[in-house]
Structures are given as C-alpha cells and as structure tokens.
Design a protein around this motif. Structure first.
Motif, PDB file in Angstrom:
ATOM      1  N   THR A   9       0.818  -1.220   0.000  1.00  0.00           N
ATOM      2  CA  THR A   9       0.000   0.000   0.000  1.00  0.00           C
ATOM      3  C   THR A   9       0.852   1.270   0.000  1.00  0.00           C
ATOM      4  O   THR A   9       0.310   2.377   0.065  1.00  0.00           O
ATOM      5  CB  THR A   9      -0.924   0.011   1.228  1.00  0.00           C
ATOM      6  OG1 THR A   9      -0.095  -0.026   2.395  1.00  0.00           O
ATOM      7  CG2 THR A   9      -1.869  -1.182   1.224  1.00  0.00           C
ATOM      8  N   GLY A  10       2.174   1.131  -0.039  1.00  0.00           N
ATOM      9  CA  GLY A  10       3.029   2.311  -0.104  1.00  0.00           C
ATOM     10  C   GLY A  10       4.466   1.903  -0.375  1.00  0.00           C
ATOM     11  O   GLY A  10       4.857   0.768  -0.041  1.00  0.00           O
ATOM     12  N   VAL A  11       5.222   2.802  -0.999  1.00  0.00           N
ATOM     13  CA  VAL A  11       6.639   2.516  -1.255  1.00  0.00           C
ATOM     14  C   VAL A  11       7.479   3.764  -0.972  1.00  0.00           C
ATOM     15  O   VAL A  11       6.970   4.889  -1.002  1.00  0.00           O
ATOM     16  CB  VAL A  11       6.915   2.043  -2.717  1.00  0.00           C
ATOM     17  CG1 VAL A  11       6.087   0.837  -3.073  1.00  0.00           C
ATOM     18  CG2 VAL A  11       6.682   3.154  -3.708  1.00  0.00           C
ATOM     19  N   GLY A  12       8.754   3.543  -0.691  1.00  0.00           N
ATOM     20  CA  GLY A  12       9.694   4.645  -0.509  1.00  0.00           C
ATOM     21  C   GLY A  12      11.072   4.183  -0.944  1.00  0.00           C
ATOM     22  O   GLY A  12      11.305   2.970  -1.086  1.00  0.00           O
ATOM     23  N   GLY A  13      11.968   5.105  -1.147  1.00  0.00           N
ATOM     24  CA  GLY A  13      13.307   4.690  -1.582  1.00  0.00           C
ATOM     25  C   GLY A  13      14.349   5.737  -1.230  1.00  0.00           C
ATOM     26  O   GLY A  13      14.033   6.888  -0.926  1.00  0.00           O
ATOM     27  N   TYR A  14      15.592   5.288  -1.251  1.00  0.00           N
ATOM     28  CA  TYR A  14      16.710   6.212  -0.997  1.00  0.00           C
ATOM     29  C   TYR A  14      17.990   5.658  -1.609  1.00  0.00           C
ATOM     30  O   TYR A  14      18.284   4.467  -1.488  1.00  0.00           O
ATOM     31  CB  TYR A  14      16.932   6.406   0.513  1.00  0.00           C
ATOM     32  CG  TYR A  14      18.132   7.269   0.800  1.00  0.00           C
ATOM     33  CD1 TYR A  14      18.066   8.656   0.639  1.00  0.00           C
ATOM     34  CD2 TYR A  14      19.344   6.701   1.181  1.00  0.00           C
ATOM     35  CE1 TYR A  14      19.184   9.447   0.870  1.00  0.00           C
ATOM     36  CE2 TYR A  14      20.459   7.481   1.415  1.00  0.00           C
ATOM     37  CZ  TYR A  14      20.376   8.858   1.258  1.00  0.00           C
ATOM     38  OH  TYR A  14      21.480   9.643   1.470  1.00  0.00           O
ATOM     39  N   VAL A  15      18.724   6.519  -2.287  1.00  0.00           N
ATOM     40  CA  VAL A  15      20.093   6.175  -2.689  1.00  0.00           C
ATOM     41  C   VAL A  15      21.018   7.316  -2.255  1.00  0.00           C
ATOM     42  O   VAL A  15      20.612   8.478  -2.253  1.00  0.00           O
ATOM     43  CB  VAL A  15      20.234   5.949  -4.226  1.00  0.00           C
ATOM     44  CG1 VAL A  15      19.574   4.648  -4.650  1.00  0.00           C
ATOM     45  CG2 VAL A  15      19.707   7.122  -5.029  1.00  0.00           C
ATOM     46  N   PRO A  16      22.260   6.998  -1.853  1.00  0.00           N
ATOM     47  CA  PRO A  16      23.188   8.054  -1.426  1.00  0.00           C
ATOM     48  C   PRO A  16      23.566   8.983  -2.585  1.00  0.00           C
ATOM     49  O   PRO A  16      23.402   8.618  -3.750  1.00  0.00           O
ATOM     50  CB  PRO A  16      24.401   7.286  -0.919  1.00  0.00           C
ATOM     51  CG  PRO A  16      24.130   5.841  -1.083  1.00  0.00           C
ATOM     52  CD  PRO A  16      22.835   5.657  -1.786  1.00  0.00           C
ATOM     53  N   ASP A  17      24.104  10.142  -2.227  1.00  0.00           N
ATOM     54  CA  ASP A  17      24.387  11.168  -3.251  1.00  0.00           C
ATOM     55  C   ASP A  17      25.568  10.824  -4.152  1.00  0.00           C
ATOM     56  O   ASP A  17      25.563  11.147  -5.336  1.00  0.00           O
ATOM     57  CB  ASP A  17      24.704  12.519  -2.565  1.00  0.00           C
ATOM     58  CG  ASP A  17      23.478  13.071  -1.855  1.00  0.00           C
ATOM     59  OD1 ASP A  17      22.358  12.739  -2.279  1.00  0.00           O
ATOM     60  OD2 ASP A  17      23.667  13.812  -0.864  1.00  0.00           O
ATOM     61  N   PHE A  18      26.602  10.167  -3.595  1.00  0.00           N
ATOM     62  CA  PHE A  18      27.824   9.994  -4.387  1.00  0.00           C
ATOM     63  C   PHE A  18      27.607   9.036  -5.562  1.00  0.00           C
ATOM     64  O   PHE A  18      27.147   7.906  -5.377  1.00  0.00           O
ATOM     65  CB  PHE A  18      28.991   9.488  -3.524  1.00  0.00           C
ATOM     66  CG  PHE A  18      30.260   9.362  -4.309  1.00  0.00           C
ATOM     67  CD1 PHE A  18      31.039  10.479  -4.583  1.00  0.00           C
ATOM     68  CD2 PHE A  18      30.647   8.136  -4.840  1.00  0.00           C
ATOM     69  CE1 PHE A  18      32.199  10.368  -5.345  1.00  0.00           C
ATOM     70  CE2 PHE A  18      31.805   8.012  -5.604  1.00  0.00           C
ATOM     71  CZ  PHE A  18      32.584   9.137  -5.865  1.00  0.00           C
ATOM     72  N   VAL A  19      27.948   9.511  -6.773  1.00  0.00           N
ATOM     73  CA  VAL A  19      27.745   8.710  -7.985  1.00  0.00           C
ATOM     74  C   VAL A  19      29.093   8.152  -8.445  1.00  0.00           C
ATOM     75  O   VAL A  19      29.994   8.918  -8.801  1.00  0.00           O
ATOM     76  CB  VAL A  19      27.126   9.579  -9.113  1.00  0.00           C
ATOM     77  CG1 VAL A  19      26.884   8.728 -10.363  1.00  0.00           C
ATOM     78  CG2 VAL A  19      25.826  10.226  -8.647  1.00  0.00           C
ATOM     79  N   LEU A  20      29.216   6.833  -8.407  1.00  0.00           N
ATOM     80  CA  LEU A  20      30.442   6.176  -8.892  1.00  0.00           C
ATOM     81  C   LEU A  20      30.177   5.759 -10.345  1.00  0.00           C
ATOM     82  O   LEU A  20      29.486   4.773 -10.612  1.00  0.00           O
ATOM     83  CB  LEU A  20      30.768   4.959  -8.016  1.00  0.00           C
ATOM     84  CG  LEU A  20      32.010   4.150  -8.408  1.00  0.00           C
ATOM     85  CD1 LEU A  20      33.281   5.003  -8.382  1.00  0.00           C
ATOM     86  CD2 LEU A  20      32.174   2.944  -7.488  1.00  0.00           C
ATOM     87  N   THR A  21      30.733   6.537 -11.270  1.00  0.00           N
ATOM     88  CA  THR A  21      30.478   6.283 -12.694  1.00  0.00           C
ATOM     89  C   THR A  21      31.474   5.257 -13.251  1.00  0.00           C
ATOM     90  O   THR A  21      32.521   4.990 -12.640  1.00  0.00           O
ATOM     91  CB  THR A  21      30.651   7.579 -13.506  1.00  0.00           C
ATOM     92  OG1 THR A  21      32.006   8.012 -13.338  1.00  0.00           O
ATOM     93  CG2 THR A  21      29.697   8.666 -13.048  1.00  0.00           C
ATOM     94  N   ASN A  22      31.150   4.737 -14.423  1.00  0.00           N
ATOM     95  CA  ASN A  22      32.085   3.828 -15.101  1.00  0.00           C
ATOM     96  C   ASN A  22      33.405   4.551 -15.384  1.00  0.00           C
ATOM     97  O   ASN A  22      34.482   3.951 -15.323  1.00  0.00           O
ATOM     98  CB  ASN A  22      31.481   3.321 -16.412  1.00  0.00           C
ATOM     99  CG  ASN A  22      30.321   2.367 -16.163  1.00  0.00           C
ATOM    100  OD1 ASN A  22      30.085   1.956 -15.035  1.00  0.00           O
ATOM    101  ND2 ASN A  22      29.607   2.017 -17.215  1.00  0.00           N
ATOM    102  N   LYS A  23      33.304   5.839 -15.681  1.00  0.00           N
ATOM    103  CA  LYS A  23      34.517   6.629 -15.974  1.00  0.00           C
ATOM    104  C   LYS A  23      35.454   6.666 -14.761  1.00  0.00           C
ATOM    105  O   LYS A  23      36.665   6.540 -14.901  1.00  0.00           O
ATOM    106  CB  LYS A  23      34.128   8.066 -16.372  1.00  0.00           C
ATOM    107  CG  LYS A  23      33.624   8.169 -17.795  1.00  0.00           C
ATOM    108  CD  LYS A  23      34.792   8.214 -18.794  1.00  0.00           C
ATOM    109  CE  LYS A  23      34.285   7.861 -20.189  1.00  0.00           C
ATOM    110  NZ  LYS A  23      35.253   7.129 -21.011  1.00  0.00           N
ATOM    111  N   ILE A  24      34.858   6.843 -13.578  1.00  0.00           N
ATOM    112  CA  ILE A  24      35.688   6.860 -12.359  1.00  0.00           C
ATOM    113  C   ILE A  24      36.314   5.472 -12.148  1.00  0.00           C
ATOM    114  O   ILE A  24      37.495   5.350 -11.815  1.00  0.00           O
ATOM    115  CB  ILE A  24      34.864   7.274 -11.116  1.00  0.00           C
ATOM    116  CG1 ILE A  24      34.303   8.687 -11.277  1.00  0.00           C
ATOM    117  CG2 ILE A  24      35.726   7.192  -9.845  1.00  0.00           C
ATOM    118  CD1 ILE A  24      33.369   9.142 -10.159  1.00  0.00           C
ATOM    119  N   LEU A  25      35.515   4.410 -12.378  1.00  0.00           N
ATOM    120  CA  LEU A  25      36.044   3.044 -12.202  1.00  0.00           C
ATOM    121  C   LEU A  25      37.224   2.776 -13.138  1.00  0.00           C
ATOM    122  O   LEU A  25      38.144   2.035 -12.796  1.00  0.00           O
ATOM    123  CB  LEU A  25      34.937   2.016 -12.421  1.00  0.00           C
ATOM    124  CG  LEU A  25      33.979   1.829 -11.235  1.00  0.00           C
ATOM    125  CD1 LEU A  25      32.755   1.022 -11.641  1.00  0.00           C
ATOM    126  CD2 LEU A  25      34.683   1.142 -10.056  1.00  0.00           C
TER     127      LEU A  25
END
Ligand code: UT7
Length: 330
Positions: A9-25
């Motif tokens: 009957t309800g959903v929520g979500g969260y992801v942290p701010d830091f984005v680890l891109t393929n370029k960084i990898l």
C-alpha cells in the motif's frame, strides 16, 4: 467474510548522493565504460561514503520517505523487517535500530538474510503475517551498503555493486489484491561461487588472513550468471503457468537488477515486451536487497490498481524465486 490478502500500500526509496560512474572506475581498475555497459547494462552506482554510516542509514531514509508519502504514523506499524546482506554489525539487529530511529516504537523488528533474494523472501514473510490476521501493518525494507564489503581493486565485483534502500508497506486487502502466489527456492551447493568467506562464524577475520582480502565479496561471475539465467527464467515461466497467465496478462516484470542480460533472458522466456520490464540497473547497479523496492519506487507513478506483476530474483546461497502480485492502488 472474504479472504484477507497482503497488499503493498506504499513505497519509498533512498540512494546516497555519491555517484560512482564507469569513468571513475576506469581510473581505479583495468576496465572501461564500453565493457561494463555491454556486459552488465550498468552506467553508474551510488555509494554511501560517510564514515560510521551503515545499512541502517539507508533503511531509515527509505522508510522515512514512505512514511512521508503515506502520511503514516510510525507508531501504527506492527513489525519492521530489514532484508539485508550487509547488516550494520554482528549481534545487534539492524532492524531494531532502524525501527526505533523512525519512531516505530510499538513494533518488533528483525533482519532477514537471503543474499540478493532477501527482499523477495521478505515479501513472503511479511505477507504471511498479514494473511494470518496477526498483524495489520508490516514495513519491509530492503537495504544494502555493498560498498562495505567490495574490494575496489577487484574488477570482477566492484563494477557491479552499489548502495541503496527501498521500503514497502504490507496491509490487509479484501478485494483479492496483493500477493497471489510464490515459488521460492534455495540450493546450498552454490555458496562457493558467491560469498564473502571471512568475517562470519566459519572463518572469523584474523590479522594474518586480513591481507588476503577474503572478507571481501568473491564471485565466480560466469557460474553465477549461468545459474541466474536458468533459474530466474525457470521460476518466472513456472509461476505464469501455475496461475494460467499469458504474457498479455502481465503488466510488469520486476526482476533483481544484477545484470541486464539476466533480466532480458527472463523477460524473453516469458515473451514479455521491453516496455513491461522495469529497469534501473543503469543508475544504481546491483543494490542486492534494494533492487526490487527501488524499482517499485521509481515506477510507482506508472503502476495501476489491478496490475499483474511478476517479481523474480536470484542470489548467493544460491537463493531464488518468483512472486506473482496484484498491485493495489493508483
Ligand atoms: O546479484 C547476485 C547474483 N550476481 C549475478 O547475477 C552476477 C552474475 N554474473 C555476471 O553478471 C557476469 O558474469 C559478470 C558481469 C560478473 C562478468 O561478465 P562475463 O560476461 O561473465 O565476463 P567473464 O567473467 O566471462 O569475463 C570475460 C572477459 C575476461 O577476459 P578474457 O579471459 O576473455 O580475456 C575477463 O578477464 O572479460 C574480462 N573482464 C573484464 N574486462 C574489463 C572481467 N571483468 C572485467 C571488467 N572490465 N570489469
């Protein structure tokens, strides 16, 4: 009296701010954006960087998002289950801390661990409590801080995993909506192919083994891939047959986001058009227990009451399964 079913009957979500891109990898290990994109479908993943913040931080944020959207008083929640493969710490329950922090002070709570199938199996557990009539509001959170046990020098694993959390509320339904059927499986012969060997009770971390890095996740990718493709597609096909459903009846496939090729193979087996396959692996990578609820959170505005949804997951252990659920709200 009509039968009580367990509906989301309800959903929520969260992801942290830091984005680890393929370029960084590319600057960290011997890999490239083209390889990662074509082999996995992943472009970036989110990482919880702050020292001292664990899986509960992600779980609390996702739960708070759900509480806010539903305008729900946390004191009305009966049970909080945190599905996770990366609990905050040994011994102390991540769910207990999470429940208290969100103000669910009348709830009891516990963690549930089945690797990447944790959330799927948690859906079965949460629903059973509701169907039995024992509890009315069960909060199921899937949360993992995978970056806590990834070796960022191992290109076989560090390109795949990310951090995140999603939450759903299960409540009784008398219109026949919610969880309809499930096929859940496990096979312990698979555990050698995907595990973090050290750090548990079999092999506690010792100073002389620490340097071997065996507390990090190890994966025999090819073997896991083959088993994931075979088993996820198999259970998805079987749950359709068992419930006399055809591909036309299905509105959505909500599949564990481990590799786009595994998701495509599952969709192909049940002849489902791409437009009915929820996908966010490109943004978050494999968030383990959080993949399924994060999909629901991202696609919530497109879901309609009565939509027939097939969930499917596969993970370490091995563990896998499929759930058929009717969506309960617009
Ligand atoms: O969520 C829990 C369940 N987990 C899964 O479902 C994951 C299942 N496994 C997979 O998704 C895939 O097996 C991987 C994405 C992990 C690997 O893809 P693959 O197509 O199975 O690649 P591979 O391991 O067979 O490696 C192919 C080649 C190898 O080179 P050679 O031997 O052909 O020269 C690897 O050394 O690709 C190389 N390789 C890489 N190259 C660039 C392996 N990892 C990388 C990398 N970047 N990150």
């Amino acid at each position: 009296m009509s039968k009580i079913t367990a509906a989301i009957t309800g959903v929520g979500g969260y992801v942290p701010d830091f984005v680890l891109t393929n370029k960084i990898l590319e600057t960290m290990v011997d890999t490239n954006d083209e390889w990662i994109t074509t082999r996995t479908g992943i472009k970036e993943r989110r990482i919880l960087k702050e020292e001292g913040k664990g899986t509960s931080f992600l779980a609390i944020k996702a739960a708070e998002d759900l509480l806010r959207k539903k305008n729900l008083n946390p004191k009305d929640i009966d049970l909080v289950i945190v599905a996770t493969a990366t609990p905050d710490m040994k011994a102390a329950s991540t769910a207990a801390y999470t429940a208290t922090q969100i103000g669910a002070t009348n709830a009891f709570s516990y963690d549930l661990e089945a690797a990447c199938s944790s959330f799927l199996f948690g859906m079965s557990t949460a629903s059973a409590y509701i169907e039995s009539g024992r509890y009315k509001k069960v909060l199921l959170i899937g949360a993992d801080k995978n970056s806590s046990f990834i070796n960022y020098k191992d290109r076989a694993t560090c390109i795949i995993f990310g951090d995140g959390a999603g939450a759903v509320l299960f409540e009784p339904n008398e219109e026949g909506l919610g969880l309809q059927d499930e096929i859940l499986r496990s096979n312990g012969e698979g555990r050698e192919f995907l595990q973090a060997t050290y750090g548990g009770s079999s092999y506690p971390i010792k100073a002389d083994t620490f340097d071997e890095g065996k507390h990090y996740v190890f994966q025999d990718g090819k073997t896991v891939f083959k088993n994931a493709v075979f088993n996820m597609a198999d259970v998805a096909e079987r749950i359709l047959k068992k419930n006399d459903l055809t591909n036309d009846d299905i509105s959505w496939l909500v599949a564990h986001q481990a590799n786009k090729r595994i998701i495509d193979a599952t969709a192909n087996r049940i002849n489902l058009d791409d437009s009915k396959v929820m996908m966010n692996i490109q943004k978050y990578g494999n968030t383990t227990s959080a993949t399924l609820p994060l999909l629901l959170n991202d696609y919530e505005s497109q879901l309609k009451k009565g939509d027939k949804i097939i969930f499917a997951a596969f993970g370490g252990g091995f563990t896998w399964g499929s759930i058929y659920l009717k969506w309960a709200y617009n």
